[in-house]
Design an enzyme around this catalytic site. Structure first.
Site, short mmCIF file in Angstrom:
data_model
loop_
_atom_site.label_atom_id
_atom_site.label_comp_id
_atom_site.label_asym_id
_atom_site.label_seq_id
_atom_site.Cartn_x
_atom_site.Cartn_y
_atom_site.Cartn_z
N GLU A 35 -13.48 24.59 17.07
CA GLU A 35 -12.88 24.31 18.37
C GLU A 35 -12.02 23.05 18.29
OE1 GLU A 35 -15.84 26.18 21.67
OE2 GLU A 35 -16.63 24.67 20.33
N LYS A 116 -11.40 30.47 0.91
CA LYS A 116 -11.20 29.12 1.42
C LYS A 116 -12.57 28.56 1.74
CE LYS A 116 -8.61 26.32 4.76
NZ LYS A 116 -9.65 25.32 4.74
N GLU A 178 -14.18 21.87 -4.41
CA GLU A 178 -14.85 21.79 -3.13
C GLU A 178 -16.37 21.69 -3.35
OE1 GLU A 178 -12.32 22.04 -1.02
OE2 GLU A 178 -13.22 22.39 0.95
N CYS A 415 -46.53 40.16 30.82
CA CYS A 415 -45.49 41.06 30.32
C CYS A 415 -44.52 41.38 31.46
CB CYS A 415 -46.12 42.33 29.78
SG CYS A 415 -44.91 43.62 29.44
S1 IVH Z 1 -5.78 24.50 -2.39
C1 IVH Z 1 -2.27 21.87 -2.61
N1 IVH Z 1 -7.77 26.21 -2.52
O1 IVH Z 1 -8.95 23.70 2.43
C2 IVH Z 1 -3.47 22.70 -2.62
N2 IVH Z 1 -7.88 24.47 -0.92
O2 IVH Z 1 -7.33 23.36 4.88
C3 IVH Z 1 -4.28 22.53 -1.41
N3 IVH Z 1 -9.92 24.48 0.41
O3 IVH Z 1 -8.06 20.38 1.95
C4 IVH Z 1 -5.66 22.99 -1.54
N4 IVH Z 1 -10.83 26.24 -0.53
O4 IVH Z 1 -10.16 21.15 0.75
C5 IVH Z 1 -7.26 25.12 -1.90
N5 IVH Z 1 -9.45 27.79 -2.76
C6 IVH Z 1 -8.96 26.70 -2.16
C7 IVH Z 1 -9.65 26.03 -1.13
C8 IVH Z 1 -9.07 24.91 -0.53
C9 IVH Z 1 -10.99 25.31 0.39
C10 IVH Z 1 -9.78 23.35 1.36
C11 IVH Z 1 -9.18 22.11 0.74
C12 IVH Z 1 -8.06 21.74 1.68
C13 IVH Z 1 -8.35 22.52 2.89
C14 IVH Z 1 -7.06 22.83 3.63
#
Ligand code: IVH
Length: 763
Positions: A35, A116, A178, A415
């Site tokens: 949010e 991600k 990460e 109940c």
């Molecule tokens: S690439 C220049 N790959 O998402 C490259 N980021 O919203 C930038 N993140 O700050 C990051 N999984 O911490 C990349 N497979 C992934 C990722 C990833 C999570 C995070 C990362 C970034 C954030 C951006």
């Protein structure tokens, strides 16, 4: 109009300032991260379109930073960039079109798709193979030095290459990834919290962040953090010529010994990715870790560099965000439902809220124990979560939003359906309606009995059952088989065709095999697997009734023999040693506590004497002969106790169920009505399907789902519920569900029932 926009921007700034304060200063956020992101995104978009609205104090003007005073600082060798977001297909297409316009005409782009991760960025430096530094993202230029903490994470190599056959370590390698908790591990952390009577953690990402920034790394070491590495931030001494593709870079990192996102995939075009998005979204819940979207990366890193950076976002990659699965809303009340076993389940009534793509107005609270643990109260602002097809559930209350008017939630005393007292059996977490004939219970039991996985009586939906109960045409399962067409035809909404179909499906249900019949009875713990085990050892319901009857008689005889022993004990046992109270519990429940340990044992007398020694010493006397009645109980119950896969409590449930007078009458009534309950022919067993995993979908021409499952299992195969890369075949019948489509997407072969039979026959 311009005024409206300015007002909205001011409103967003105020809200964001407030939430930033709650999160960072008070450590007590009252909205979810998603949010917050939504508000932030709205403001940023507004400011992009109307730069005159950017105020000096706008939260967007603050360089994102998670720096803390507790740690020394590290300057990153290159900016730790962030990602722009896309929320739908159009957003992804627009991103590609913008990129293509910036590149020489005719350039074609291919991509790598990665999960991600919903965790925290980490930047780790290796010098000549040795881990020398690990830092948080901080403000993108400078981060906190959390080397000691990161070194406790077992998936982070302390020296690379980890594998003997890995590439040689370069002079310097700075990787980015990460840090997070696997879902399972986060649950384990929460179980530990509970065991220590500490509050549960609500949010995995925040907990991971707190853990990574512990001042004392010994605490971090006790927590099961993990790390995924997905890119190289800087390096000296690797042959970048050969590593100019993201896909190859991932492979290089994997060979070095890093944990890389296994689920990553190469796609030749953006259209391929777009086509796969729904499949990815449905995979989301089966992943070991939380993701909040996918990252699409231009595979050619030279082109990605050429594309450059806007603000802090590289053009060569974009985040595709899934709809948020968490939201906050108000808990307006709690209703209690009663299931077929009489169990009372609380459900949260919510102010409707949009989450995970749908509007939700109720959510599961599991049980009253859980309510107490979470300390949820009516009137609370709560966080709810909806992942995939799972029923939305309450994650926890936002205690910071309380104003004192919230009301604690207690289990009902009566109940809500029958008005009978609610009971909590000793040792149970759940509450039950005490009346076995509670109308809601009977309804739920009947609903279960006729359902698809059970007796599978088509045309007998919940509405029909309700009508039949109301009209007093059925009171129990057996009555179904005595239904006549004529009285039904007089009911509203019972047309001739419908009645005829119903009568036919009831007739067909009389012919269900014994295992299916047993699994339909709703005996606690007896689903199709246990029912099949039972049928392997008992070839009729009567045989089960007979063993239950004898076991109850033998148990009563034992209790009688043990009575004098128990009477000789002091009434209050609280001062007695544990060994004594354990002995007493054994004598009171011999079927669960004693019989199982003496199956196939010769010298029961001697062993029993030894076991009960503490008790005999306490009362200073020996018992009447209890070994003989125990031997008898063991002999009688052994055919059940010996079955691999049936625990003592389950055996006791089964015995109690079949010994129950009411249950026996219902079964007898069904037998009289012609319900056959015949033992199925044993399927020939083999191991031709060993190592193969099947998923079933649709209605098969001759086999029921249970029969197909039994057939596959008898031949060494496995049956699972959902299609994944690990599925070997999808067995498809008539009107298949989405699983057939998913199989197609994942390129998993689909087969028919006939093809399955042929596979088995061919060996
Ligand atoms: S690439 C220049 N790959 O998402 C490259 N980021 O919203 C930038 N993140 O700050 C990051 N999984 O911490 C990349 N497979 C992934 C990722 C990833 C999570 C995070 C990362 C970034 C954030 C951006």
């Amino acid at each position: 109009m311009a005024d409206d926009l300015a007002r909205r921007a001011a409103e967003l700034r105020d809200q964001l300032h407030f939430h930033i304060y709650r999160y960072n200063v008070l450590g007590d956020p009252i909205i979810t991260d998603a949010e917050y992101d939504r508000l932030y995104h709205e403001l940023r978009q507004l400011e992009e379109e109307h730069p005159e609205l950017i105020a000096v104090d706008s939260p967007t003007q603050r360089a994102g930073s998670d720096l803390s005073e507790d740690f020394p600082k590290v300057r990153h060798p290159a900016p730790v960039l962030s990602l722009a977001n896309a929320f739908d297909e159009a957003g992804l297409r627009a991103w590609e079109e913008r990129n293509l316009r910036l590149l020489p005409a005719g350039t074609e782009l291919d991509y790598v798709l990665e999960p991600k991760f919903d965790g925290l960025t980490i930047v780790i430096t290796y010098e000549n193979g040795l881990l020398t530094k690990a830092a948080t993202r901080g403000n993108g230029e400078i981060g906190d030095d959390v080397t000691a903490n990161v070194k406790t994470i077992r998936t982070v190599p302390l020296r690379i290459p980890v594998r003997a056959d890995g590439p040689p370590a370069p002079e310097r390698l700075v990787v980015r990834g990460e840090v997070l908790f696997h879902k399972e591990d986060f649950e384990a952390v929460n179980r530990q919290q509970e065991a220590a009577e500490l509050p549960r953690y609500v949010n995995a990402r925040n907990t991971a962040s707190g853990t990574l920034k512990q001042k004392d790394s010994r605490i971090t070491a006790t927590r099961p953090l993990t790390a995924y590495i997905y890119s190289v931030l800087d390096s000296v001494g690797i042959v970048l010529d050969k590593l100019d593709k993201q896909w190859d870079m991932l492979e290089y990192l994997r060979e070095m010994g890093f944990q890389i996102p296994q689920e990553s995939q190469y796609y030749p075009t953006l259209s391929d990715i777009i086509q796969q998005l729904p499949a990815w979204e449905s995979r989301r819940d089966s992943l070991a870790y939380e993701i909040d979207g996918l990252v699409v990366k231009v595979n050619d890193m030279r082109l990605a560099i050429e594309l450059g950076v806007v603000g802090k976002d590289p053009r060569g990659a974009i985040a595709f965000k899934f709809p948020s699965q968490e939201a906050t809303t108000k808990l307006i009340g709690v209703t209690a439902s009663v299931g077929r076993t009489g169990k009372i389940t609380p459900t949260a009534q919510l102010e409707p809220v949009f989450v995970g793509g749908v509007t939700v107005s109720n959510a599961s609270l599991h049980n009253y124990d859980q309510i107490e643990k979470l300390d949820v109260r009516v009137g609370d602002t709560i966080i709810i979560k909806r992942s995939g097809d799972v029923i939305p559930y309450v994650v926890g209350p936002v205690t910071g939003a309380r104003d004192g008017t919230e009301e604690p939630i207690r289990p009902p005393e009566l109940c809500p359906f029958s008005g009978d007292p609610v009971i909590q059996p000793p040792g149970a977490v759940d509450y039950y309606c005490s009346n076995p004939l509670c109308p809601e219970r009977v309804f739920r039991q009947l609903e279960f009995f006729v359902s698809r996985g059970a007796m599978d009586i088509e045309g007998m939906g919940p509405e029909t059952i309700k009508t039949l109960i109301d009209q007093q045409l059925i009171h129990d399962e057996a009555d179904i088989f005595y239904l006549q067409a004529e009285p039904l035809l007089e009911l509203e909404r019972f047309a001739e065709k419908k009645v005829q179909n119903l009568m036919e499906s009831i007739e067909r249900a009389k012919d269900r095999p014994l295992s299916q019949f047993l699994a339909s009875l709703g005996i606690d713990g007896v689903g199709s697997t246990v029912a099949t085990l039972l049928v392997d050892h008992f070839d009729s319901v009567d045989a089960l009734i007979e063993i239950a009857r004898q076991a109850k008689a033998a148990e009563a005889a034992f209790r009688q023999a043990a009575a004098s022993l128990l009477q000789a004990l002091p009434e209050d046992l609280s001062d007695e040693a544990d060994s004594v109270t354990r002995n007493v519990a054994r004598l009171r429940d011999p079927l669960v506590e004693l019989a199982p340990r003496y199956v196939d044992v010769q010298d029961i007398d001697v062993r029993l004497q030894r076991l009960l020694k503490p008790l005999y010493e306490t009362i200073g006397a020996e018992a009447d002969d209890i070994a003989t009645p125990l031997k008898n109980l063991v002999d009688v119950a052994a055919p059940l106790l010996r079955i691999d896969g049936l625990g003592p409590v389950l055996v006791e449930n089964i015995i109690n169920w079949f010994a129950d007078e009411h249950n026996r009458q219902v079964i007898h009534k069904m037998q009289q009505a012609g319900v056959k309950m015949h033992a199925e022919q044993k399927v020939a067993a083999s191991n031709v399907l060993e190592g193969q995993t099947f998923v079933l979908t649709g209605t098969l021409p001759t086999l029921t789902r249970d029969e197909a499952t039994a057939l596959i299992e008898a031949n060494g195969g496995k049956v699972t519920g959902s299609v994944s890369k690990k599925t070997s075949y999808v067995l498809v019948g008539d009107s298949p569900g989405s699983k057939a489509e998913k199989a197609r997407q994942l390129n998993i072969p689909t087969i028919s029932e006939a093809e399955l039979q042929a596979m088995i026959a061919a060996g």
